[in-house]
Design an enzyme around this catalytic site. Sequence first.
Site, PDB file in Angstrom:
ATOM      1  N   CYS A  76      -4.666   4.561  -8.884  1.00  0.00           N
ATOM      2  CA  CYS A  76      -4.204   5.942  -9.044  1.00  0.00           C
ATOM      3  C   CYS A  76      -2.857   5.888  -9.750  1.00  0.00           C
ATOM      4  CB  CYS A  76      -4.131   6.666  -7.697  1.00  0.00           C
ATOM      5  SG  CYS A  76      -3.001   5.906  -6.514  1.00  0.00           S
ATOM      6  N   ASN A 111      -0.052   4.461  -6.697  1.00  0.00           N
ATOM      7  CA  ASN A 111      -0.509   3.469  -5.710  1.00  0.00           C
ATOM      8  C   ASN A 111       0.188   3.661  -4.354  1.00  0.00           C
ATOM      9  OD1 ASN A 111      -0.521  -0.159  -5.291  1.00  0.00           O
ATOM     10  ND2 ASN A 111      -2.127   1.267  -4.790  1.00  0.00           N
ATOM     11  N   CYS A 170      -0.773   6.929  -2.551  1.00  0.00           N
ATOM     12  CA  CYS A 170      -1.580   7.934  -1.846  1.00  0.00           C
ATOM     13  C   CYS A 170      -3.085   7.638  -1.965  1.00  0.00           C
ATOM     14  CB  CYS A 170      -1.285   9.343  -2.369  1.00  0.00           C
ATOM     15  SG  CYS A 170       0.394   9.914  -2.034  1.00  0.00           S
ATOM     16  N   ARG A 171      -3.655   7.933  -3.152  1.00  0.00           N
ATOM     17  CA  ARG A 171      -5.119   7.890  -3.268  1.00  0.00           C
ATOM     18  C   ARG A 171      -5.693   6.480  -3.261  1.00  0.00           C
ATOM     19  NH1 ARG A 171      -5.131  11.460  -8.546  1.00  0.00           N
ATOM     20  NH2 ARG A 171      -3.159  10.302  -8.710  1.00  0.00           N
ATOM     21  N   SER A 172      -5.153   5.580  -4.091  1.00  0.00           N
ATOM     22  CA  SER A 172      -5.788   4.247  -4.155  1.00  0.00           C
ATOM     23  C   SER A 172      -5.576   3.416  -2.885  1.00  0.00           C
ATOM     24  CB  SER A 172      -5.395   3.486  -5.426  1.00  0.00           C
ATOM     25  OG  SER A 172      -4.011   3.300  -5.534  1.00  0.00           O
ATOM     26  N   ASP A 184      -4.538  14.664  -7.242  1.00  0.00           N
ATOM     27  CA  ASP A 184      -3.255  14.094  -6.811  1.00  0.00           C
ATOM     28  C   ASP A 184      -2.693  14.952  -5.664  1.00  0.00           C
ATOM     29  OD1 ASP A 184      -0.626  13.346  -6.574  1.00  0.00           O
ATOM     30  OD2 ASP A 184      -0.201  13.374  -8.723  1.00  0.00           O
TER      31      ASP A 184
HETATM   32  P1  4NP Z   1      -0.982   8.660  -6.036  1.00  0.00           P
HETATM   33  O1  4NP Z   1      -0.007   9.901  -5.802  1.00  0.00           O
HETATM   34  O2  4NP Z   1      -1.144   8.520  -7.528  1.00  0.00           O
HETATM   35  O3  4NP Z   1      -2.259   9.101  -5.371  1.00  0.00           O
HETATM   36  O4  4NP Z   1      -0.328   7.474  -5.378  1.00  0.00           O
HETATM   37  C1  4NP Z   1       1.229  10.045  -6.434  1.00  0.00           C
HETATM   38  C2  4NP Z   1       2.301   9.304  -5.991  1.00  0.00           C
HETATM   39  C3  4NP Z   1       3.557   9.484  -6.587  1.00  0.00           C
HETATM   40  C4  4NP Z   1       3.705  10.384  -7.607  1.00  0.00           C
HETATM   41  C5  4NP Z   1       2.620  11.110  -8.057  1.00  0.00           C
HETATM   42  C6  4NP Z   1       1.376  10.940  -7.473  1.00  0.00           C
HETATM   43  N1  4NP Z   1       4.998  10.577  -8.212  1.00  0.00           N
HETATM   44  O5  4NP Z   1       5.110  11.476  -9.047  1.00  0.00           O
HETATM   45  O6  4NP Z   1       5.928   9.860  -7.837  1.00  0.00           O
END
Ligand code: 4NP
Length: 166
Positions: free
Chosen positions: A12, A15, A17-19, A129
């Site tokens: 994702c 790295n 939240c989702r992954s 997201d």
């Molecule tokens: P992820 O979520 O891609 O599912 O880990 C996010 C984590 C951090 C951010 C965006 C999405 N960020 O903008 O820092």
Amino acid sequence: MKEEKVRLLFVCLGNICRSPSAEAVMKRLVKDAGLGDRIEIDSAGITGYHEGDRADSRMRAHAARRGYKLDSVSRPVCTEDFFDFDLIIGMDNRNIDDLKRKAPDLESVEKIHQMTEYSRNKLYDHVPDPYYSGAEGFELVLDLLEDACAGLLDELVQFISSNPDN
Ligand code: 4NP
């Protein structure tokens, strides 16, 4: 003949939240199916902004309510990943575009898939997201991942049973 492992990398943006959640959901399904010695699972991010961080505390709390412990540490995708893993599974179209840009060769591009390709419930074409969402965004991530990971496991079980030495 030695049994080869199938290696999965969930990806994702950050790295955190989702992954990491996909990694935990898939690890549990694989363990419950008794395939822990045949399927290896890791996760990574498109960016290195959160490198070294544990998963987001909100994501960990929602996952914990369903019995998942998110213990991964954020790292960015690297070129070696495209050689080391068999399936590289992104969460949304942006992840897929970024992965294609990072892929070192055409064989690597063929390894790139979107998580919702494996969904049984076809209501969403990506895993949104959750970073700027409320609780419902984190719950949706877990709902979509539980559904898609079950579909992915079905495909892997079929592949492994038709390729016993693979
Ligand atoms: P992820 O979520 O891609 O599912 O880990 C996010 C984590 C951090 C951010 C965006 C999405 N960020 O903008 O820092």
